[in-house]
Design an enzyme around this catalytic site. Sequence first.
Site, PDB file in Angstrom:
ATOM      1  N   CYS A  73     -57.096  -8.081   7.260  1.00  0.00           N
ATOM      2  CA  CYS A  73     -56.270  -9.200   6.779  1.00  0.00           C
ATOM      3  C   CYS A  73     -55.532  -8.921   5.466  1.00  0.00           C
ATOM      4  O   CYS A  73     -54.329  -9.204   5.391  1.00  0.00           O
ATOM      5  CB  CYS A  73     -57.071 -10.494   6.663  1.00  0.00           C
ATOM      6  SG  CYS A  73     -58.785 -10.441   7.094  1.00  0.00           S
ATOM      7  N   ARG A 102     -68.315  -1.653   7.497  1.00  0.00           N
ATOM      8  CA  ARG A 102     -69.092  -2.737   6.886  1.00  0.00           C
ATOM      9  C   ARG A 102     -70.498  -2.236   6.619  1.00  0.00           C
ATOM     10  O   ARG A 102     -71.143  -1.660   7.502  1.00  0.00           O
ATOM     11  CB  ARG A 102     -69.118  -3.954   7.820  1.00  0.00           C
ATOM     12  CG  ARG A 102     -67.733  -4.520   8.042  1.00  0.00           C
ATOM     13  CD  ARG A 102     -67.709  -5.704   8.973  1.00  0.00           C
ATOM     14  NE  ARG A 102     -66.346  -6.202   9.122  1.00  0.00           N
ATOM     15  CZ  ARG A 102     -65.993  -7.227   9.876  1.00  0.00           C
ATOM     16  NH1 ARG A 102     -66.926  -7.894  10.554  1.00  0.00           N
ATOM     17  NH2 ARG A 102     -64.732  -7.604   9.957  1.00  0.00           N
ATOM     18  N   GLN A 120     -61.890  -3.554  15.422  1.00  0.00           N
ATOM     19  CA  GLN A 120     -61.514  -4.862  15.961  1.00  0.00           C
ATOM     20  C   GLN A 120     -60.129  -4.795  16.608  1.00  0.00           C
ATOM     21  O   GLN A 120     -59.262  -4.052  16.142  1.00  0.00           O
ATOM     22  CB  GLN A 120     -61.493  -5.913  14.849  1.00  0.00           C
ATOM     23  CG  GLN A 120     -62.854  -6.248  14.281  1.00  0.00           C
ATOM     24  CD  GLN A 120     -62.765  -7.368  13.254  1.00  0.00           C
ATOM     25  OE1 GLN A 120     -61.809  -7.451  12.498  1.00  0.00           O
ATOM     26  NE2 GLN A 120     -63.758  -8.228  13.232  1.00  0.00           N
ATOM     27  N   ASP A 122     -57.594  -6.538  16.169  1.00  0.00           N
ATOM     28  CA  ASP A 122     -57.178  -7.528  15.191  1.00  0.00           C
ATOM     29  C   ASP A 122     -55.737  -7.977  15.387  1.00  0.00           C
ATOM     30  O   ASP A 122     -54.882  -7.190  15.809  1.00  0.00           O
ATOM     31  CB  ASP A 122     -57.291  -6.928  13.784  1.00  0.00           C
ATOM     32  CG  ASP A 122     -58.266  -7.695  12.921  1.00  0.00           C
ATOM     33  OD1 ASP A 122     -58.594  -8.833  13.272  1.00  0.00           O
ATOM     34  OD2 ASP A 122     -58.695  -7.149  11.885  1.00  0.00           O
ATOM     35  N   HIS A 124     -52.925 -10.972  13.262  1.00  0.00           N
ATOM     36  CA  HIS A 124     -52.711 -12.058  12.303  1.00  0.00           C
ATOM     37  C   HIS A 124     -51.364 -12.691  12.585  1.00  0.00           C
ATOM     38  O   HIS A 124     -50.341 -12.000  12.639  1.00  0.00           O
ATOM     39  CB  HIS A 124     -52.780 -11.535  10.867  1.00  0.00           C
ATOM     40  CG  HIS A 124     -54.156 -11.071  10.494  1.00  0.00           C
ATOM     41  ND1 HIS A 124     -54.571  -9.765  10.656  1.00  0.00           N
ATOM     42  CD2 HIS A 124     -55.233 -11.754  10.024  1.00  0.00           C
ATOM     43  CE1 HIS A 124     -55.843  -9.662  10.296  1.00  0.00           C
ATOM     44  NE2 HIS A 124     -56.259 -10.851   9.903  1.00  0.00           N
ATOM     45  N   LYS A 203     -63.511 -21.275  12.100  1.00  0.00           N
ATOM     46  CA  LYS A 203     -63.184 -20.375  13.204  1.00  0.00           C
ATOM     47  C   LYS A 203     -63.826 -20.841  14.503  1.00  0.00           C
ATOM     48  O   LYS A 203     -64.806 -21.589  14.507  1.00  0.00           O
ATOM     49  CB  LYS A 203     -63.623 -18.947  12.878  1.00  0.00           C
ATOM     50  CG  LYS A 203     -65.074 -18.806  12.444  1.00  0.00           C
ATOM     51  CD  LYS A 203     -65.394 -17.371  12.046  1.00  0.00           C
ATOM     52  CE  LYS A 203     -66.857 -17.228  11.627  1.00  0.00           C
ATOM     53  NZ  LYS A 203     -67.278 -15.825  11.491  1.00  0.00           N
ATOM     54  N   HIS A 249     -56.179 -15.733  12.133  1.00  0.00           N
ATOM     55  CA  HIS A 249     -56.842 -14.431  12.326  1.00  0.00           C
ATOM     56  C   HIS A 249     -57.386 -14.438  13.753  1.00  0.00           C
ATOM     57  O   HIS A 249     -58.092 -15.364  14.148  1.00  0.00           O
ATOM     58  CB  HIS A 249     -58.017 -14.249  11.364  1.00  0.00           C
ATOM     59  CG  HIS A 249     -57.678 -14.454   9.917  1.00  0.00           C
ATOM     60  ND1 HIS A 249     -57.728 -13.434   8.994  1.00  0.00           N
ATOM     61  CD2 HIS A 249     -57.310 -15.563   9.221  1.00  0.00           C
ATOM     62  CE1 HIS A 249     -57.416 -13.906   7.792  1.00  0.00           C
ATOM     63  NE2 HIS A 249     -57.160 -15.200   7.913  1.00  0.00           N
TER      64      HIS A 249
END
Length: 362
Positions: A73, A102, A120, A122, A124, A203, A249
């Site tokens: 992000c 992580r 991910q 991902d 946005h 979320k 997201h």
Amino acid sequence: SPFWHPKGMVVWNALEDVRRRENLRRGYAEVRTPLIYDKALWETSGHWEKFRENMFLIPAGEDQTYGIKPMNCPGHMLLFGSALRSYRELPIRYAEAAPLHRNELVGALHGLTRVRYVTQDDAHIFCTREQIDGELDGSLEYLKDLYGLFGIEPRAELSTRPDNKLGTDEEWDFTEGSLVAALERHGIAYFVGAGEGSFYGPKIDLHVTDVLGRSWQLGTIQLDGQMPARFGLTYMGADNSEHPVFVIHRALFGSFERFIGILTEHYAGAFPFWLAPMQVRLIPVGEQHREAVHELHERLEADGFRVDVDERDDTVGKRIRDAELEKVPYTIVYGDRESDESLAVREHGGGQSTKSLEELLA
């Protein structure tokens, strides 16, 4: 940090093909952002205060520290903020499947379902307040189509404001209410995970249960007005003044690692034909059949199928059993009676038939 063998990469790349094809069809632009950022970026995004203990940090001299990104992000915020944006450009949908790291606790790590190196799918979505409902609808439709492809029915959780939230209760009332309304528009049953939201926004989390009855979170759709505000992101409206931008997201697989782990259990290793690491196994009965089998191999490969030849000296029965144990969808035994007009085709699980090569390709 998993190692991916060739057969695992076949499954990975098949999912990546789906991701890219569907993102392109649905108006997402593929981007790539750096893996490492200065501490100052993480302070701006809020991760330094709220997520630092879960990050891998790199000291670089007396006054400088870098962090390996745990999510995409902040980089996408910088991309959006790199130019003056007009309301005519919105929504802007960025997609990136980048490796993230992580610092999960050792005791929490588990196979592919909880890893430190995570990838991910991902995206946005940068949009106006008025566009939020339409973009949430688009994300939920995408979600339904994607999970329907695998025959997976996840449970939806509405994860609400945590104690360490950014922003006011009024702002959270709006973002939580928008997610509730989207779920109800689509008739999606959900349970509430009080306090389980991200620090920047509520979320919708998607959960599935594995073969041992354990629940795992896969995809997520999050609505955020906090992080874009921290980065000073705005757009110029029709009134020629600046307006705040919202971000959705969105990761639908969640992570490739966990999704593949769950898929392996979901299918008990017997992947559908399009996902199977090896789709067709060819077994020549004797030495004299090998040339014809290799010609068949070339024809099937040229048509885009994943095919191998088992020409070991073991018995035909053992080679058939091995193909069955490997859960290869189709096994073709080629002997004196076989030709392009008549192939002995065995399907995983016991089905057996005679097909011409053209029928098999069809």
